[in-house]
Design an enzyme around this catalytic site. Structure first.
Site, PDB file in Angstrom:
ATOM      1  N   ASN A  12     -14.249   4.938 -36.365  1.00 43.53           N
ATOM      2  CA  ASN A  12     -13.075   5.646 -35.845  1.00 43.53           C
ATOM      3  C   ASN A  12     -11.869   4.733 -36.076  1.00 43.53           C
ATOM      4  O   ASN A  12     -11.671   3.761 -35.345  1.00 43.53           O
ATOM      5  CB  ASN A  12     -13.263   5.926 -34.347  1.00 43.53           C
ATOM      6  N   LYS A  29      -8.795   5.381 -35.671  1.00 44.43           N
ATOM      7  CA  LYS A  29      -7.663   5.666 -34.784  1.00 44.43           C
ATOM      8  C   LYS A  29      -6.368   5.753 -35.612  1.00 44.43           C
ATOM      9  O   LYS A  29      -6.404   6.242 -36.731  1.00 44.43           O
ATOM     10  CB  LYS A  29      -7.582   4.615 -33.671  1.00 44.43           C
ATOM     11  N   HIS A  49     -12.616  11.962 -27.039  1.00 39.78           N
ATOM     12  CA  HIS A  49     -12.476  10.499 -26.998  1.00 39.78           C
ATOM     13  C   HIS A  49     -11.670  10.116 -25.760  1.00 39.78           C
ATOM     14  O   HIS A  49     -10.734  10.822 -25.372  1.00 39.78           O
ATOM     15  CB  HIS A  49     -11.778  10.007 -28.276  1.00 39.78           C
ATOM     16  N   GLU A  59      -9.374   8.078 -25.322  1.00 39.99           N
ATOM     17  CA  GLU A  59      -7.917   7.983 -25.538  1.00 39.99           C
ATOM     18  C   GLU A  59      -7.277   9.368 -25.524  1.00 39.99           C
ATOM     19  O   GLU A  59      -6.147   9.536 -25.065  1.00 39.99           O
ATOM     20  CB  GLU A  59      -7.636   7.232 -26.857  1.00 39.99           C
ATOM     21  N   GLU A  86     -19.493   6.345 -24.482  1.00 39.64           N
ATOM     22  CA  GLU A  86     -18.541   5.249 -24.625  1.00 39.64           C
ATOM     23  C   GLU A  86     -17.966   4.890 -23.252  1.00 39.64           C
ATOM     24  O   GLU A  86     -17.034   5.553 -22.774  1.00 39.64           O
ATOM     25  CB  GLU A  86     -17.382   5.661 -25.534  1.00 39.64           C
ATOM     26  N   GLY A 133     -12.421  -1.133 -27.016  1.00 40.25           N
ATOM     27  CA  GLY A 133     -11.300  -1.963 -27.469  1.00 40.25           C
ATOM     28  C   GLY A 133     -11.045  -3.170 -26.590  1.00 40.25           C
ATOM     29  O   GLY A 133     -10.002  -3.806 -26.705  1.00 40.25           O
ATOM     30  N   SER A 142     -16.785  -1.708 -28.263  1.00 41.39           N
ATOM     31  CA  SER A 142     -16.855  -3.093 -28.732  1.00 41.39           C
ATOM     32  C   SER A 142     -18.163  -3.432 -29.451  1.00 41.39           C
ATOM     33  O   SER A 142     -18.709  -4.528 -29.273  1.00 41.39           O
ATOM     34  CB  SER A 142     -16.589  -4.059 -27.565  1.00 41.39           C
TER      35      SER A 142
HETATM   36  C1  PEP Z   1     -13.773   3.782 -30.020  1.00 40.47           C
HETATM   37  O1  PEP Z   1     -12.560   3.873 -30.070  1.00 40.47           O
HETATM   38  O2  PEP Z   1     -14.461   4.793 -30.072  1.00 40.47           O
HETATM   39  C2  PEP Z   1     -14.366   2.447 -29.888  1.00 40.47           C
HETATM   40  C3  PEP Z   1     -15.613   2.365 -29.565  1.00 40.47           C
HETATM   41  O3  PEP Z   1     -13.531   1.378 -30.103  1.00 40.47           O
HETATM   42  P1  PEP Z   1     -13.962  -0.179 -30.154  1.00 40.47           P
HETATM   43  O4  PEP Z   1     -15.171  -0.282 -31.063  1.00 40.47           O
HETATM   44  O5  PEP Z   1     -12.785  -0.900 -30.711  1.00 40.47           O
HETATM   45  O6  PEP Z   1     -14.308  -0.586 -28.760  1.00 40.47           O
END
Ligand code: PEP
Length: 264
Positions: A12, A14, A106, A108, A178, A184, A224
């Site tokens: 992803n 973003k 998601h 966000e 998630e 992040g 992460s």
């Molecule tokens: C995400 O945005 O779905 C995500 C898991 O980001 P990150 O791997 O940077 O934590």
């Protein structure tokens, strides 16, 4: 990982990588996966404006030799078909660029853009009408986890987000668990925390859709994920791949996550 479910590793990006950075990434990434035969599905979700470039590059690679198939995902879609929705992108527009997956729900989108379970549900239905495969994201905040609400939050997101979707839709859906506190932040859920949440999600899917659907649906972990923790996470029986943000911006680390995750 369970051998009956093909793991799926999705990048992803973003709001990163326009067309020229997409080209640089794909050229480098394709050279790394050339000749590899990972028993995994690989998906890349660029920003909308980079979809045509990604589709072109993957099409040329596929007509060359030995390119590992990479599927294209969008990071969002509209719940509407067409019309006066300034700034929105419809599912049919996405289909024109060979998009097969769409990330929905998601954290966000939920926290920054105010998407509710009802909006996400409308998008899920619209995606399925166009035969797109949703990557349906769910997860709890740290405050929710610490106040013992993990299971009730996940249950609500699942029942409301998937309301009205059929078993057939579920066969084409991927769930991404998630935890919001891990996205992040550099903090990863322990493999035990992730496995427990995944097993719970699968049990809720079993209650709604039955054991067969629950046994088949792929549940990715996101938050992460890095080359160094991919193997341990993927060794968990209910984890079927990863949704990766930051570490998927570099071809080498995305490649290493897939390689390490598949090596367990
Ligand atoms: C995400 O945005 O779905 C995500 C898991 O980001 P990150 O791997 O940077 O934590």
């Amino acid at each position: 990982m369970n051998i009956n479910r093909k793991p799926i590793f999705a990048a992803n990006w973003k709001m990163n990588k326009g067309a020229s950075e997409t080209e640089d990434f794909i050229k480098s990434f394709l050279s790394k996966i050339q000749g590899q035969n990972f028993a995994a599905e690989i998906v890349i979700a660029p920003p909308f404006v980079s979809l045509p470039k990604l589709a072109d590059l993957l099409h040329s690679a596929a007509t060359g030799q030995n390119a590992h198939a990479i599927q294209i995902a969008a990071q969002n879609c509209s719940q509407y078909d067409s019309g006066a929705y300034t700034g929105e992108i419809s599912v049919l527009m996405l289909r024109e660029f060979f998009v097969h997956y769409v990330i929905l729900g998601h954290s966000e989108r939920r926290s920054i853009f105010g998407e509710t379970d009802a909006v996400i549900n409308a998008k899920m239905k619209k995606a399925r009408e166009a035969n797109l495969k949703p990557i349906f994201c769910i997860g709890e905040t740290l405050a929710e986890r610490e106040s013992g609400k993990l299971e009730s939050v996940l249950r609500t997101q699942i029942t409301e987000g998937l309301s009205g979707l059929t078993e057939k839709d579920m066969a084409e859906t991927v769930i991404a668990y998630e935890p919001v506190w891990a996205i992040g932040t550099g903090v990863t859920a322990t493999s035990q925390q992730a496995q427990d949440a995944h097993a719970f999600v699968r049990s809720v899917i079993a209650e709604i859709y039955g054991a067969d659907t629950a046994g088949r649906i792929r549940i990715q972990y996101g938050g992460s994920v890095k080359p160094g923790n991919a193997a341990e996470l993927m060794a968990c029986p209910d984890i079927d791949g990863a949704l990766i943000g930051g570490a998927a911006l570099e071809p080498q680390s995305f490649f290493e996550i897939i390689a390490n995750g598949c090596a367990e």
